[in-house]
Design a protein around this motif. Structure first.
Motif, short mmCIF file in Angstrom:
data_model
loop_
_atom_site.label_atom_id
_atom_site.label_comp_id
_atom_site.label_asym_id
_atom_site.label_seq_id
_atom_site.Cartn_x
_atom_site.Cartn_y
_atom_site.Cartn_z
N UNK A 106 0.65 -1.09 0.00
CA UNK A 106 0.06 -0.02 0.29
C UNK A 106 0.75 1.12 0.30
N UNK A 107 1.90 1.23 1.01
CA UNK A 107 2.52 2.75 1.23
C UNK A 107 3.24 3.06 -0.44
N UNK A 108 4.15 1.82 -1.04
CA UNK A 108 4.65 1.63 -2.46
C UNK A 108 3.81 2.18 -3.86
N UNK A 109 2.49 1.56 -3.33
CA UNK A 109 1.22 2.49 -4.14
C UNK A 109 1.56 3.85 -3.74
N UNK A 110 1.06 4.29 -3.09
CA UNK A 110 1.48 6.12 -2.82
C UNK A 110 2.07 6.24 -2.88
N UNK A 111 3.45 5.78 -2.93
CA UNK A 111 4.55 6.10 -3.31
C UNK A 111 4.45 6.79 -4.77
N UNK A 112 4.68 5.43 -5.19
CA UNK A 112 4.38 5.64 -6.99
C UNK A 112 3.26 6.34 -7.41
N UNK A 113 1.73 6.52 -6.73
CA UNK A 113 1.19 7.83 -7.21
C UNK A 113 1.67 8.98 -6.85
N UNK A 114 1.81 9.17 -6.19
CA UNK A 114 2.54 10.69 -5.49
C UNK A 114 3.74 11.60 -6.55
N UNK A 115 4.54 10.39 -6.97
CA UNK A 115 5.17 10.95 -7.73
C UNK A 115 5.58 11.02 -9.27
N UNK A 116 4.24 10.62 -8.69
CA UNK A 116 3.74 10.39 -10.85
C UNK A 116 2.99 11.70 -11.04
N UNK A 117 1.86 11.45 -9.56
CA UNK A 117 1.10 12.96 -10.07
C UNK A 117 1.32 14.29 -9.30
N UNK A 118 1.09 14.14 -8.19
CA UNK A 118 0.76 14.71 -6.91
C UNK A 118 0.81 14.37 -5.21
#
Length: 355
Positions: A265-277
């Motif tokens: 879950x943390x990795x998904x959040x990290x990837x989404x944050x660095x891709x979008x915001x």
């Protein structure tokens, strides 16, 4: 989520954002941040390493109590001006403010807007949040500071001549602003509603500024545009979730509270944050936390600690880059991404492990 529930969740966040920005702006006008920069230099006693450690402490305190955007906008230029005046390498200090603005933003709900959105879902409010956050927050800060030292240890050697303290233009305004800012941390830790505490602090400081220096009220910038953008982003994400985004992200983020599940879950959040915001990433992934407090904290680690790879991953990073540019400090996006990826992975991994 119903319209009334959405308003109930986001309204305190927007009120807090407006109020804490006013607090930070008046503190800047009063000379509080300038004094902190001089204090860090004085505490260093002429040793670059000790001054850097003092900047680390100030950056953590500013981020935790006044939010990561305050560190990026107000502390960064003060620190860079101090390094320029003392003839020190600016890069270690610039990276310290931006990395700690993100990785130190986990401890309190007020440290990051995503935290404020999350605390709405926790029974017990601030106390429940801090009981979950203090260990991963500590781990993230320790890892960040360790990597900063390892990467920049050569520039942190040597000595400098400590600067002298300069009296603030208005000692009453300075003392009032410093006292109110210092009182906010204990107030938040004791469970005071963040929006209410920040609003009270802003009202007191506005009254003090109106009495002591009414002409300077125009220097206080209220982020109305940012509030409007947040409302639009929140509405857009809610629409996307109802159109199928929630189910799709739920499959990616997985379920469960085992360590591997939390890492996912943390990795998904990290990837989404660095891709979008990080803000839209949190809003989109919030349903994937499934109301589990530990999963919610894992998500906050991903969207709060890890947005260090792309410059648009968090608003604080964008604001920081602008302040660095104004100070003549240039950091390439490639170098920022390469070093940021190291911190993002290591700090997030350590933080999740403590859950």
């Amino acid at each position: 989520m119903s319209v009334s529930a959405a308003v109930e969740q986001i309204a305190p966040v927007l009120i807090f954002l407006l109020a804490i920005t006013v607090v930070a702006e008046i503190a800047q006008v009063a000379g509080v941040f300038d004094a902190l920069g001089v204090l860090a230099a004085r505490l260093g006693r002429g040793r670059v390493l000790l001054m850097w450690l003092a900047v680390v402490a100030v950056a953590c305190a500013a981020t935790i109590v006044l939010s990561l955007d305050t560190t990026a906008v107000l502390l960064t230029p003060v620190v860079l001006a101090a390094t320029s005046r003392l003839g020190l390498a600016p890069l270690p200090f610039a990276m310290t403010t931006v990395w700690l603005a993100n990785t130190a933003s986990l401890l309190l709900p007020v440290s990051n807007l995503t935290n404020l959105l999350a605390v709405y879902h926790l029974d017990g409010g601030v106390r429940t949040y801090v009981a979950l956050s203090w260990k991963p927050a500590t781990a993230a800060i320790v890892v960040t500071v360790s990597i900063l030292y390892l990467l920049h240890r050569r520039d942190l050697r040597g000595r400098y001549r400590p600067p002298n303290f300069e009296r603030p233009p208005d000692r009453v305004l300075f003392a009032g602003a410093a006292t109110i800012c210092a009182a906010l941390g204990p107030a938040f830790l004791l469970g005071a509603p963040p929006a209410a505490a920040a609003t009270a602090a802003a009202a007191l400081l506005l009254a003090l500024l109106a009495v002591r220096a009414p002409a300077r009220l125009r220097e206080v910038v209220v982020p109305w545009r940012m509030v409007l953008i947040l409302v639009i982003v929140f509405a857009a994400v809610q629409v996307a979730l109802t159109l199928g985004l929630e189910a799709a992200l739920g499959r990616v983020a997985g379920t469960g509270t085992a360590t591997a599940d939390l890492m996912r879950l943390a990795a998904t959040g990290a990837l989404a944050s660095n891709t979008v915001n990080n803000l839209p990433a949190y809003l989109a992934l919030e349903p994937a936390a499934q109301g589990e407090p530990v999963r919610l904290m894992a998500l906050l680690i991903g969207v709060g600690v890890a947005p260090l790879v792309t410059v648009w991953a968090s608003l604080a990073t964008l604001l920081w880059r602008d302040r660095c540019g104004r100070a003549g400090v240039r950091i390439s996006a490639r170098r920022f991404a390469a070093q940021g990826a190291i911190v993002a992975v290591a700090a997030s991994f350590a933080a999740v492990l403590t859950l």
